[in-house]
Motif scaffolding. Structure first.
Motif, PDB file in Angstrom:
ATOM      1  N   UNK A 145      79.620   0.541  50.583  1.00  0.00           N
ATOM      2  CA  UNK A 145      80.612   1.490  51.135  1.00  0.00           C
ATOM      3  C   UNK A 145      81.609   0.909  51.784  1.00  0.00           C
ATOM      4  N   UNK A 146      82.876   1.566  51.865  1.00  0.00           N
ATOM      5  CA  UNK A 146      83.727   0.964  52.671  1.00  0.00           C
ATOM      6  C   UNK A 146      83.529   1.152  54.307  1.00  0.00           C
ATOM      7  N   UNK A 147      83.319   0.077  54.717  1.00  0.00           N
ATOM      8  CA  UNK A 147      82.859   0.218  56.247  1.00  0.00           C
ATOM      9  C   UNK A 147      83.900   0.559  57.170  1.00  0.00           C
ATOM     10  N   UNK A 148      84.947   0.186  57.124  1.00  0.00           N
ATOM     11  CA  UNK A 148      85.976   0.406  58.185  1.00  0.00           C
ATOM     12  C   UNK A 148      86.567   1.974  57.821  1.00  0.00           C
ATOM     13  N   UNK A 149      86.704   2.378  56.823  1.00  0.00           N
ATOM     14  CA  UNK A 149      86.948   3.768  56.426  1.00  0.00           C
ATOM     15  C   UNK A 149      85.810   4.750  56.858  1.00  0.00           C
ATOM     16  N   UNK A 150      84.730   4.284  56.587  1.00  0.00           N
ATOM     17  CA  UNK A 150      83.573   5.549  56.814  1.00  0.00           C
ATOM     18  C   UNK A 150      83.232   5.542  58.441  1.00  0.00           C
ATOM     19  N   UNK A 159      75.994   6.209  61.572  1.00  0.00           N
ATOM     20  CA  UNK A 159      77.075   5.330  60.623  1.00  0.00           C
ATOM     21  C   UNK A 159      77.590   4.316  61.157  1.00  0.00           C
ATOM     22  N   UNK A 160      77.988   4.059  62.623  1.00  0.00           N
ATOM     23  CA  UNK A 160      78.235   2.780  62.993  1.00  0.00           C
ATOM     24  C   UNK A 160      77.049   1.516  62.745  1.00  0.00           C
ATOM     25  N   UNK A 161      75.850   1.913  62.954  1.00  0.00           N
ATOM     26  CA  UNK A 161      74.874   0.996  62.427  1.00  0.00           C
ATOM     27  C   UNK A 161      74.984   0.593  61.105  1.00  0.00           C
ATOM     28  N   UNK A 162      74.895   1.734  60.244  1.00  0.00           N
ATOM     29  CA  UNK A 162      74.983   1.700  58.868  1.00  0.00           C
ATOM     30  C   UNK A 162      75.899   0.753  58.244  1.00  0.00           C
ATOM     31  N   UNK A 163      77.045   0.993  58.608  1.00  0.00           N
ATOM     32  CA  UNK A 163      78.352   0.262  58.233  1.00  0.00           C
ATOM     33  C   UNK A 163      78.253  -1.129  58.626  1.00  0.00           C
ATOM     34  N   UNK A 164      77.806  -1.208  59.927  1.00  0.00           N
ATOM     35  CA  UNK A 164      77.686  -2.742  60.435  1.00  0.00           C
ATOM     36  C   UNK A 164      76.874  -3.585  59.533  1.00  0.00           C
ATOM     37  N   UNK A 165      75.528  -2.945  59.224  1.00  0.00           N
ATOM     38  CA  UNK A 165      74.582  -3.578  58.313  1.00  0.00           C
ATOM     39  C   UNK A 165      75.378  -3.952  56.990  1.00  0.00           C
ATOM     40  N   UNK A 166      76.101  -3.140  56.400  1.00  0.00           N
ATOM     41  CA  UNK A 166      76.824  -3.230  55.330  1.00  0.00           C
ATOM     42  C   UNK A 166      77.728  -4.101  55.434  1.00  0.00           C
ATOM     43  N   UNK A 167      78.585  -4.420  56.394  1.00  0.00           N
ATOM     44  CA  UNK A 167      79.362  -5.453  56.776  1.00  0.00           C
ATOM     45  C   UNK A 167      79.048  -6.698  56.723  1.00  0.00           C
ATOM     46  N   UNK A 168      77.675  -6.817  57.486  1.00  0.00           N
ATOM     47  CA  UNK A 168      77.113  -7.987  57.617  1.00  0.00           C
ATOM     48  C   UNK A 168      76.361  -8.721  56.430  1.00  0.00           C
ATOM     49  N   UNK A 169      76.021  -7.721  55.561  1.00  0.00           N
ATOM     50  CA  UNK A 169      75.065  -7.998  54.099  1.00  0.00           C
ATOM     51  C   UNK A 169      76.347  -8.319  53.335  1.00  0.00           C
ATOM     52  N   UNK A 170      77.123  -7.627  52.930  1.00  0.00           N
ATOM     53  CA  UNK A 170      77.864  -7.799  51.645  1.00  0.00           C
ATOM     54  C   UNK A 170      78.869  -8.533  51.756  1.00  0.00           C
ATOM     55  N   UNK A 171      79.273  -9.677  51.099  1.00  0.00           N
ATOM     56  CA  UNK A 171      80.332 -10.474  50.989  1.00  0.00           C
ATOM     57  C   UNK A 171      81.529  -9.779  50.872  1.00  0.00           C
ATOM     58  N   UNK A 176      84.905  -7.535  62.021  1.00  0.00           N
ATOM     59  CA  UNK A 176      85.580  -7.647  63.332  1.00  0.00           C
ATOM     60  C   UNK A 176      86.105  -6.038  63.614  1.00  0.00           C
ATOM     61  N   UNK A 177      86.865  -5.423  62.331  1.00  0.00           N
ATOM     62  CA  UNK A 177      87.207  -4.015  62.811  1.00  0.00           C
ATOM     63  C   UNK A 177      86.193  -3.184  62.857  1.00  0.00           C
ATOM     64  N   UNK A 178      84.740  -3.126  62.034  1.00  0.00           N
ATOM     65  CA  UNK A 178      83.862  -2.439  62.527  1.00  0.00           C
ATOM     66  C   UNK A 178      83.173  -2.579  63.815  1.00  0.00           C
ATOM     67  N   UNK A 179      83.144  -3.779  64.088  1.00  0.00           N
ATOM     68  CA  UNK A 179      82.590  -3.959  65.497  1.00  0.00           C
ATOM     69  C   UNK A 179      83.329  -3.117  66.710  1.00  0.00           C
ATOM     70  N   UNK A 180      84.721  -3.267  66.184  1.00  0.00           N
ATOM     71  CA  UNK A 180      85.880  -2.771  67.629  1.00  0.00           C
ATOM     72  C   UNK A 180      85.589  -1.041  67.291  1.00  0.00           C
ATOM     73  N   UNK A 181      85.241  -0.539  66.177  1.00  0.00           N
ATOM     74  CA  UNK A 181      85.127   0.912  66.130  1.00  0.00           C
ATOM     75  C   UNK A 181      83.684   1.261  66.720  1.00  0.00           C
TER      76      UNK A 181
END
Length: 369
Positions: free
Chosen positions: A173-178, A229-241, A248-253
């Motif tokens: 998923x698009x982590x920042x957008x979501x 959602x923040x927890x979910x996208x943080x997981x995606x951003x850490x797992x998916x190359x 960094x952007x996900x962590x800021x949000x």
């Protein structure tokens, strides 16, 4: 007049979802739908055509479980899924070999499996899948010439889980957008609350303050959804190359979301205090009205400038000015409620200033009037 009109519009109830809105929502889930289709098909194909399993129904089931798992659970889920399945097939197979299949045998298998799993200390998905595995072994008769059902069920769980994770990595998923889609509406609703409180003060109407309080209380569900959602996208951003560049952007949000949660809680207290103040017939100066209006304007600028440092700086100035006016409004006769309202303006402004990147030391300097 324009400010009052904007306040009235902001307090209008949110419209219900139309049929078009629902189609748009489904369209925005295209990645999830594509992942489900690809993962279930791949899992079934591997188990059936590569491993030669004739009843590979659990492979796509395992893929769905992993894909639709809650935030931050997928990596652990794969392990729990396999552990639960392995234990369930082991217990179920031993019991079926001893007592056979049938109506009363099914009940006994379920009870004994659940008891053994509970005794072993397993919980959550592992426990559920252990019992499910035993049920399926007791009710689904293997096809003639099929391999050991315990082994095939275990392998199917592994294949399905791996296929589910693969789709998360390949089609993330698009982590920042979501996460932005969750954060921005919360800020817009916070503005509505603050405009309602300011209008209540201006009109001397405690009912408006109560309406703003109800609106603020109703935001907790959205806050919880956004946190998930923040927890979910943080997981995606850490797992998916594919999404590593968004970490960094996900962590800021995510950090902003924590401050917004605090700000909404402060808004509830602010609305409650204003309602109490008005019911007791206490008055506030024009500066207090203006302070809360500026607070709402600062939140608006902060939301508009989430990706613009210049607008963030403008938002900070509005919020600092809101606090200055609130504190200056305390001249003259001081009451507990008036002091509490000013204190909540400062607290809420501080939460948004934290979200904008201001440090505690900077905050103390800027708000120390």
């Amino acid at each position: 007049m324009a400010t009052q009109r904007r306040m009235l519009q902001s307090l209008a109830p949110a419209p219900a979802m139309t049929l078009r809105d629902r189609f748009v929502a489904v369209r925005h889930r295209w990645r999830t739908l594509l992942r489900l289709a690809a993962a279930t098909s791949a899992a079934y194909a591997v188990s059936t055509h590569v491993l030669g399993h004739e009843q590979a129904f659990f492979a796509p089931i395992a893929a769905v479980i992993v894909l639709l798992a809650g935030a931050g659970l997928r990596q652990r889920l794969l392990v729990e899924l396999i552990v639960g399945v392995a234990l369930g097939v082991l217990i179920g197979e031993l019991l079926i070999l001893a007592i056979g299949r049938g109506v009363w045998q099914l009940g006994l298998v379920v009870v004994l499996t659940a008891a053994i799993v509970h005794f072993s200390g397993l919980a959550g998905l592992a426990r559920t899948q252990a019992v499910n595995s035993a049920v399926l072994l007791a009710t689904v008769i293997p096809a003639p010439g099929a391999d050991n059902p315990a082994l095939t069920r275990f392998l199917d769980a592994l294949v399905g889980g791996v296929c589910g994770l693969a789709m998360i990595l390949l089609l993330p998923r698009n982590a920042t957008r979501d996460i932005a889609v969750e954060v921005r509406p919360l800020l817009e609703q916070l503005q509505r609350v603050l405009h309602g409180v300011a209008q209540a003060l201006r009109d001397g109407d405690p009912a408006r303050a109560d309406d703003a309080l109800d609106l603020a209380r109703g935001l907790q569900g959205q806050v919880n959804t956004a946190i998930n959602t923040a927890e979910n996208v943080a997981e995606v951003a850490s797992m998916s190359p594919v999404r590593w560049h968004q970490r960094r952007e996900v962590a800021r949000y995510a950090a902003v979301l924590g401050d917004i949660d605090n700000a909404i809680r402060d808004a509830r207290v602010l609305a409650r205090r204003v309602g109490t103040l008005l019911r007791l017939g206490e008055s506030c100066s024009e500066q207090m009205h203006r302070s809360i209006e500026l607070l709402a304007d600062g939140v608006h600028l902060f939301e508009a400038g989430l990706d613009d440092s210049a607008t963030q700086a403008e938002a900070q100035e509005e919020l600092v000015e809101a606090v200055r006016l609130a504190l200056e409004s305390l001249t003259g006769q001081l009451t507990v409620n008036r002091a509490a309202v000013a204190a909540q303006v400062r607290s809420l402004a501080a939460d948004v200033l934290f979200a904008s990147g201001m440090t505690r030391d900077e905050l103390d300097v800027r708000l120390d009037f």
